[in-house]
Design a protein around this motif. Sequence first.
Motif, short mmCIF file in Angstrom:
data_model
loop_
_atom_site.label_atom_id
_atom_site.label_comp_id
_atom_site.label_asym_id
_atom_site.label_seq_id
_atom_site.Cartn_x
_atom_site.Cartn_y
_atom_site.Cartn_z
N ALA A 17 84.79 157.71 -3.43
CA ALA A 17 84.66 156.52 -2.59
C ALA A 17 83.74 155.50 -3.23
O ALA A 17 83.99 154.30 -3.16
CB ALA A 17 84.16 156.90 -1.20
N SER A 18 82.66 155.96 -3.88
CA SER A 18 81.76 155.02 -4.53
C SER A 18 82.41 154.37 -5.74
O SER A 18 82.10 153.23 -6.07
CB SER A 18 80.45 155.71 -4.92
OG SER A 18 80.66 156.65 -5.95
N LEU A 19 83.33 155.07 -6.41
CA LEU A 19 84.08 154.45 -7.50
C LEU A 19 85.01 153.37 -6.98
O LEU A 19 85.12 152.30 -7.58
CB LEU A 19 84.88 155.51 -8.26
CG LEU A 19 84.10 156.45 -9.17
CD1 LEU A 19 85.04 157.48 -9.78
CD2 LEU A 19 83.38 155.70 -10.25
N VAL A 20 85.67 153.66 -5.87
CA VAL A 20 86.60 152.69 -5.30
C VAL A 20 85.85 151.44 -4.82
O VAL A 20 86.30 150.32 -5.01
CB VAL A 20 87.40 153.33 -4.13
CG1 VAL A 20 88.14 152.29 -3.33
CG2 VAL A 20 88.35 154.38 -4.66
N MET A 21 84.68 151.65 -4.22
CA MET A 21 83.91 150.52 -3.67
C MET A 21 82.93 149.92 -4.67
O MET A 21 82.13 149.07 -4.31
CB MET A 21 83.15 150.98 -2.41
CG MET A 21 84.05 151.42 -1.29
SD MET A 21 85.19 150.15 -0.75
CE MET A 21 84.08 148.98 -0.02
N ARG A 22 82.97 150.38 -5.91
CA ARG A 22 82.14 149.86 -7.01
C ARG A 22 80.64 149.96 -6.72
O ARG A 22 79.88 149.04 -6.95
CB ARG A 22 82.51 148.41 -7.32
CG ARG A 22 83.91 148.25 -7.78
CD ARG A 22 84.21 146.83 -8.10
NE ARG A 22 85.64 146.68 -8.34
CZ ARG A 22 86.30 145.58 -8.19
NH1 ARG A 22 85.66 144.49 -7.80
NH2 ARG A 22 87.57 145.53 -8.42
N ARG A 23 80.22 151.12 -6.21
CA ARG A 23 78.80 151.37 -5.94
C ARG A 23 78.30 152.59 -6.72
O ARG A 23 77.21 153.08 -6.43
CB ARG A 23 78.57 151.62 -4.45
CG ARG A 23 78.79 150.40 -3.60
CD ARG A 23 78.37 150.64 -2.18
NE ARG A 23 77.01 151.11 -2.05
CZ ARG A 23 75.96 150.32 -1.84
NH1 ARG A 23 76.12 149.04 -1.74
NH2 ARG A 23 74.75 150.84 -1.70
#
Length: 89
Positions: A17-23
């Motif tokens: 999820a952090s990869l998808v949301m660029r975090r």
Amino acid sequence: MGIIILIIIGGVLGWLASLVMRRDAQQGIFLNIVVGIVGAVLAGLLLNPLIGGGNIMNGDYSFSSLIVSFLGAVVLLAIVNLFRRGSVR
């Protein structure tokens, strides 16, 4: 044994999820685990009644429950981004 599997799956889901949301560069492994588990709880409360599927918090590790938990983690990060940055991404 169930809590260890939950931590591992929560960490993987939070990381994706952090990869998808660029975090990904802003949070470490502990926050990935927290985001994955809290996202699974969020998905269990909000998304499961709407779209169905299982819940990993109940020990259901099917494909549909993993997708729903992943969506919960993405929604959680979108809400955090909205309050911190003023935009979803």
